[in-house]
Scaffold this motif. Structure first.
Motif, mmCIF file in Angstrom:
data_model
loop_
_atom_site.group_PDB
_atom_site.id
_atom_site.type_symbol
_atom_site.label_atom_id
_atom_site.label_comp_id
_atom_site.label_asym_id
_atom_site.label_seq_id
_atom_site.Cartn_x
_atom_site.Cartn_y
_atom_site.Cartn_z
ATOM 1 N N ASP A 45 27.261 -38.832 110.714
ATOM 2 C CA ASP A 45 26.522 -37.570 110.685
ATOM 3 C C ASP A 45 27.079 -36.627 111.758
ATOM 4 O O ASP A 45 26.457 -36.368 112.782
ATOM 5 C CB ASP A 45 25.033 -37.847 110.910
ATOM 6 C CG ASP A 45 24.170 -36.601 110.826
ATOM 7 O OD1 ASP A 45 24.622 -35.580 110.266
ATOM 8 O OD2 ASP A 45 23.036 -36.645 111.337
ATOM 9 N N ALA A 46 28.249 -36.084 111.480
ATOM 10 C CA ALA A 46 28.993 -35.305 112.471
ATOM 11 C C ALA A 46 28.235 -34.084 112.980
ATOM 12 O O ALA A 46 28.354 -33.727 114.153
ATOM 13 C CB ALA A 46 30.343 -34.883 111.897
ATOM 14 N N ASN A 47 27.449 -33.448 112.133
ATOM 15 C CA ASN A 47 26.725 -32.249 112.574
ATOM 16 C C ASN A 47 25.323 -32.585 113.108
ATOM 17 O O ASN A 47 24.574 -31.696 113.485
ATOM 18 C CB ASN A 47 26.650 -31.188 111.479
ATOM 19 C CG ASN A 47 25.823 -31.627 110.290
ATOM 20 O OD1 ASN A 47 25.200 -32.683 110.280
ATOM 21 N ND2 ASN A 47 25.834 -30.802 109.245
ATOM 22 N N ILE B 185 23.509 -37.290 105.820
ATOM 23 C CA ILE B 185 24.943 -37.369 105.570
ATOM 24 C C ILE B 185 25.275 -36.317 104.527
ATOM 25 O O ILE B 185 24.911 -36.442 103.362
ATOM 26 C CB ILE B 185 25.374 -38.782 105.102
ATOM 27 C CG1 ILE B 185 24.986 -39.837 106.127
ATOM 28 C CG2 ILE B 185 26.861 -38.803 104.783
ATOM 29 C CD1 ILE B 185 25.627 -39.680 107.487
ATOM 30 N N GLU C 125 30.680 -35.247 105.054
ATOM 31 C CA GLU C 125 30.629 -36.316 106.056
ATOM 32 C C GLU C 125 30.707 -37.699 105.415
ATOM 33 O O GLU C 125 30.986 -38.679 106.105
ATOM 34 C CB GLU C 125 29.328 -36.223 106.859
ATOM 35 C CG GLU C 125 29.202 -34.954 107.666
ATOM 36 C CD GLU C 125 27.821 -34.763 108.245
ATOM 37 O OE1 GLU C 125 27.731 -34.152 109.315
ATOM 38 O OE2 GLU C 125 26.811 -35.217 107.639
#
Length: 120
Positions: A107-109, A114, A118
């Motif tokens: 969950d990069a942000n 997700i 991502e």
């Protein structure tokens, strides 16, 4: 309909014994619930902790479903990584910590979902 597909995908992973995969649309709460279900599959005697023997059986079953083999050294490494309190067992919290760390990495942000970009 999208939530049903996600639930079916997560359930299929749990039944197969494979690691939890992050899929587009999966929420952190869904990942946490899937981890709890995975722990129930691991804890075959229902005592609330995964023993080394239960972890071996769980990992062996998972490997066999993928057409692979499992050896004690892999199980020992996994137990060492999971058993953060050093009591020789895997707790639901220890398993969830690993599973949710994987979710959080995907969950990069950091929005708790997700997103399509991502998902692996």
């Amino acid at each position: 309909m999208k939530n049903v597909k996600i639930a079916v995908t997560v359930a299929a992973l749990l039944v197969s014994g494979q690691a939890l995969a992050q899929k587009a649309g999966q929420t952190r709460a869904e990942a946490q619930a899937a981890s709890a279900k995975k722990f129930k599959s691991l804890d075959t005697n229902g005592d609330g902790k995964g023993s080394p023997a239960e972890l071996l059986a769980f990992m062996t079953k998972s490997a066999e479903k993928r057409g692979e083999t499992m050896d004690q050294a892999k199980v020992d490494r996994r137990l060492k990584r999971l058993d953060t309190d050093g009591d020789g067992y895997v707790s639901p919290a220890e398993l969830a910590a690993e599973d949710l760390a994987k979710f959080d990495k995907a969950d990069a942000n950091h929005n708790g979902v997700i997103d399509a970009d991502e998902a692996p």
